[in-house]
Design a protein around this motif. Structure first.
Motif, PDB file in Angstrom:
ATOM      1  N   PRO A 158     -20.172  14.753  12.845  1.00  0.00           N
ATOM      2  CA  PRO A 158     -19.548  13.351  12.358  1.00  0.00           C
ATOM      3  C   PRO A 158     -19.313  13.186  11.529  1.00  0.00           C
ATOM      4  CG  PRO A 158     -22.257  13.648  11.833  1.00  0.00           C
ATOM      5  CD  PRO A 158     -21.948  14.682  13.363  1.00  0.00           C
ATOM      6  N   LEU A 159     -18.252  11.733  11.837  1.00  0.00           N
ATOM      7  CA  LEU A 159     -17.618  11.575  10.631  1.00  0.00           C
ATOM      8  C   LEU A 159     -17.140  10.734   9.602  1.00  0.00           C
ATOM      9  CD1 LEU A 159     -14.320  12.683   9.603  1.00  0.00           C
ATOM     10  CD2 LEU A 159     -13.299   9.891  10.595  1.00  0.00           C
ATOM     11  N   THR A 160     -17.577  10.607   8.655  1.00  0.00           N
ATOM     12  CA  THR A 160     -17.993  10.075   6.617  1.00  0.00           C
ATOM     13  C   THR A 160     -17.382   9.430   7.116  1.00  0.00           C
ATOM     14  OG1 THR A 160     -19.937  11.847   6.544  1.00  0.00           O
ATOM     15  CG2 THR A 160     -19.517   9.317   4.849  1.00  0.00           C
ATOM     16  N   VAL A 161     -17.176   7.981   6.961  1.00  0.00           N
ATOM     17  CA  VAL A 161     -16.088   7.017   6.693  1.00  0.00           C
ATOM     18  C   VAL A 161     -16.570   5.806   5.859  1.00  0.00           C
ATOM     19  CG1 VAL A 161     -14.426   4.884   7.674  1.00  0.00           C
ATOM     20  CG2 VAL A 161     -14.881   7.069   8.821  1.00  0.00           C
ATOM     21  N   GLU A 162     -15.871   5.684   5.002  1.00  0.00           N
ATOM     22  CA  GLU A 162     -15.612   4.485   3.555  1.00  0.00           C
ATOM     23  C   GLU A 162     -14.714   3.229   3.545  1.00  0.00           C
ATOM     24  OE1 GLU A 162     -15.473   4.428  -1.002  1.00  0.00           O
ATOM     25  OE2 GLU A 162     -16.185   6.286  -0.582  1.00  0.00           O
ATOM     26  N   LEU A 163     -15.130   2.229   3.405  1.00  0.00           N
ATOM     27  CA  LEU A 163     -14.609   1.392   3.672  1.00  0.00           C
ATOM     28  C   LEU A 163     -14.711   1.230   2.185  1.00  0.00           C
ATOM     29  CD1 LEU A 163     -15.613  -1.038   6.204  1.00  0.00           C
ATOM     30  CD2 LEU A 163     -14.086   0.520   5.663  1.00  0.00           C
ATOM     31  N   ARG A 164     -13.257   1.352   2.081  1.00  0.00           N
ATOM     32  CA  ARG A 164     -12.568   1.106   0.089  1.00  0.00           C
ATOM     33  C   ARG A 164     -11.755   0.526  -0.318  1.00  0.00           C
ATOM     34  NH1 ARG A 164     -11.001   7.001  -1.865  1.00  0.00           N
ATOM     35  NH2 ARG A 164     -12.833   7.110  -1.193  1.00  0.00           N
ATOM     36  N   ALA A 165     -12.184  -0.601  -1.002  1.00  0.00           N
ATOM     37  CA  ALA A 165     -10.686  -1.773  -2.312  1.00  0.00           C
ATOM     38  C   ALA A 165     -10.447  -0.929  -2.834  1.00  0.00           C
ATOM     39  CB  ALA A 165     -11.720  -2.674  -2.499  1.00  0.00           C
ATOM     40  N   VAL A 166      -8.899  -0.564  -3.100  1.00  0.00           N
ATOM     41  CA  VAL A 166      -8.019   0.169  -3.704  1.00  0.00           C
ATOM     42  C   VAL A 166      -7.423  -1.027  -4.761  1.00  0.00           C
ATOM     43  CG1 VAL A 166      -6.732   1.638  -3.806  1.00  0.00           C
ATOM     44  CG2 VAL A 166      -7.950   2.026  -2.286  1.00  0.00           C
ATOM     45  N   PRO A 167      -7.245  -1.369  -6.170  1.00  0.00           N
ATOM     46  CA  PRO A 167      -6.787  -1.790  -6.785  1.00  0.00           C
ATOM     47  C   PRO A 167      -4.854  -1.632  -6.901  1.00  0.00           C
ATOM     48  CG  PRO A 167      -8.291  -0.544  -8.443  1.00  0.00           C
ATOM     49  CD  PRO A 167      -8.628  -0.230  -7.068  1.00  0.00           C
ATOM     50  N   GLU A 168      -4.338  -2.391  -7.019  1.00  0.00           N
ATOM     51  CA  GLU A 168      -2.592  -1.946  -7.465  1.00  0.00           C
ATOM     52  C   GLU A 168      -2.754  -1.184  -8.245  1.00  0.00           C
ATOM     53  OE1 GLU A 168       0.196  -5.653  -7.578  1.00  0.00           O
ATOM     54  OE2 GLU A 168      -0.205  -4.586  -9.977  1.00  0.00           O
ATOM     55  N   ALA A 169      -1.993  -0.522  -8.832  1.00  0.00           N
ATOM     56  CA  ALA A 169      -1.965   0.476  -9.817  1.00  0.00           C
ATOM     57  C   ALA A 169      -0.369   1.581  -9.653  1.00  0.00           C
ATOM     58  CB  ALA A 169      -1.926   2.331  -9.419  1.00  0.00           C
ATOM     59  N   THR A 170       0.358   1.406 -10.594  1.00  0.00           N
ATOM     60  CA  THR A 170       1.733   1.909 -10.537  1.00  0.00           C
ATOM     61  C   THR A 170       2.027   3.305 -10.861  1.00  0.00           C
ATOM     62  OG1 THR A 170       2.340  -0.459 -12.215  1.00  0.00           O
ATOM     63  CG2 THR A 170       3.891   1.695 -12.131  1.00  0.00           C
ATOM     64  N   VAL A 171       2.058   4.632 -10.425  1.00  0.00           N
ATOM     65  CA  VAL A 171       2.618   5.658 -10.571  1.00  0.00           C
ATOM     66  C   VAL A 171       3.840   5.623 -10.536  1.00  0.00           C
ATOM     67  CG1 VAL A 171       0.177   5.599  -8.662  1.00  0.00           C
ATOM     68  CG2 VAL A 171       2.506   5.537  -7.710  1.00  0.00           C
ATOM     69  N   ALA A 172       3.884   7.248 -11.284  1.00  0.00           N
ATOM     70  CA  ALA A 172       5.032   7.730 -10.548  1.00  0.00           C
ATOM     71  C   ALA A 172       5.065   8.367  -8.990  1.00  0.00           C
ATOM     72  CB  ALA A 172       4.362   9.313 -11.941  1.00  0.00           C
ATOM     73  N   ALA A 173       6.432   8.633  -8.847  1.00  0.00           N
ATOM     74  CA  ALA A 173       6.888   8.670  -7.870  1.00  0.00           C
ATOM     75  C   ALA A 173       7.795   9.292  -7.019  1.00  0.00           C
ATOM     76  CB  ALA A 173       6.171   7.238  -6.268  1.00  0.00           C
ATOM     77  N   ILE A 174       8.021  10.089  -6.152  1.00  0.00           N
ATOM     78  CA  ILE A 174       9.500   9.748  -5.110  1.00  0.00           C
ATOM     79  C   ILE A 174       9.384   9.907  -3.388  1.00  0.00           C
ATOM     80  CG2 ILE A 174      10.919  11.942  -4.710  1.00  0.00           C
ATOM     81  CD1 ILE A 174       9.740  14.238  -6.871  1.00  0.00           C
ATOM     82  N   GLU A 175      10.060   9.325  -3.641  1.00  0.00           N
ATOM     83  CA  GLU A 175      10.398   8.439  -2.326  1.00  0.00           C
ATOM     84  C   GLU A 175      11.547   8.688  -1.011  1.00  0.00           C
ATOM     85  OE1 GLU A 175       9.774   3.827  -1.366  1.00  0.00           O
ATOM     86  OE2 GLU A 175       9.847   4.456  -3.833  1.00  0.00           O
ATOM     87  N   ASP A 176      11.459   8.391   0.333  1.00  0.00           N
ATOM     88  CA  ASP A 176      12.387   9.466   0.868  1.00  0.00           C
ATOM     89  C   ASP A 176      11.824   8.729   2.280  1.00  0.00           C
ATOM     90  OD1 ASP A 176      14.972  10.392   1.707  1.00  0.00           O
ATOM     91  OD2 ASP A 176      14.854  11.773   0.542  1.00  0.00           O
ATOM     92  N   ASP A 177      13.390   9.178   3.246  1.00  0.00           N
ATOM     93  CA  ASP A 177      13.459   9.104   4.654  1.00  0.00           C
ATOM     94  C   ASP A 177      13.084  10.301   4.882  1.00  0.00           C
ATOM     95  OD1 ASP A 177      13.476   6.139   4.839  1.00  0.00           O
ATOM     96  OD2 ASP A 177      15.347   5.967   4.570  1.00  0.00           O
TER      97      ASP A 177
END
Length: 263
Positions: free
Chosen positions: A112-131
């Motif tokens: 059985p899969l264990t699932v957690e409901l989680r509230a994740v706050p806003e965060a500024t990260v270092a990122a690379i993004e693309d299509d």
């Protein structure tokens, strides 16, 4: 000279196969009787026939077999064979992954899969993004991860990814790879990006990344059963990955689906 039947027995290539190789120009008989069409082969051709046999057992296309047979450069022949072996290894890895996933799906009593409901706050990260096209994801991920690691001096958390729904639905979509940092830099493709706060249904996938579809399915089943709906791009967090452990069975990936409760 050897009649085609004798040559067949010596090389373990059927007469029908020898005729096909002749028609393709791959293994031309030493002589062909003009009146009867009977094919005859020389003893020197036995070794060539055996090489062809072995290459075909590796599912090498006839055109590539011909290139190898006709090449006089040992280095070139070795390179052609190595390229095909590399392709076979990739296909073997895919087959093994499919078998593992299928066994997991067909298990009479799946874990059985264990699932957690989680509230994740806003965060500024270092990122690379693309299509990105889904077929190019592995190469894109490896390049982006290397660039992030080089640009971000001190990471304050694991690597994460954000994957647009279109990537799954259409085979191409917006992708972001990111790491937490106290001071996200502007360097190369790396930029500071603010991830919005979100409510997630989170499950942990154990094992190679290319088998995560089973966990995705189980998580989706749980979401539907609990009257929730997906609301936004999927988030993944790589708790343990290739950089942490070379054994794919040790990898741990959190899969987070942004959700809202349906009325």
């Amino acid at each position: 000279m050897l009649a085609i039947g004798e040559f067949s027995r010596l090389t373990h290539l059927s007469v029908r196969t020898l005729r096909r190789y002749h028609e393709a120009g791959l293994l031309v008989p030493a002589a062909v009787d003009g009146s009867t069409g009977y094919r005859s082969y020389s003893g020197d051709q036995i070794a060539t026939a055996q090489v062809i046999h072995r290459l075909r057992e590796l599912d090498l296309p006839l055109a590539d077999v011909q290139r190898i047979i006709e090449s006089t450069d040992p280095g070139n022949r070795a390179a052609l064979v190595s390229e095909h072996l590399a392709r076979l290894e990739v296909e073997l890895d895919r087959t093994r992954a499919a078998v593992v996933s299928l066994r997991r799906l067909l298990a009479p009593d799946p874990v059985p899969l264990t699932v957690e409901l989680r509230a994740v706050p806003e965060a500024t990260v270092a990122a690379i993004e693309d299509d990105v096209d889904s077929d190019a994801m592995s190469a894109w991920y490896a390049g982006a991860l290397a660039e992030l690691n080089a640009a971000v001096g001190s990471q304050t958390g694991p690597v994460g990814g954000v994957y647009d729904n279109a990537l799954f639905e259409e085979g191409q979509g917006h992708v972001m790879l990111h790491v937490s940092s106290t001071d996200p830099p502007h360097r190369g493709r790396v930029r500071p990006v603010t991830l919005p706060a979100v409510e997630l249904a989170v499950a942990t996938h154990v094992g190679p990344h290319d088998q995560a579809d089973v966990t995705y399915g189980q998580l989706g089943t749980w979401v539907v059963a609990n009257a929730l709906a997906v609301a936004g791009p999927v988030r993944e967090t790589y708790l343990i990955g290739p950089a942490d452990d070379p054994d794919p069975n040790a990898w741990r990936t959190e899969i987070g689906w942004p959700i809202f409760r349906m009325s």
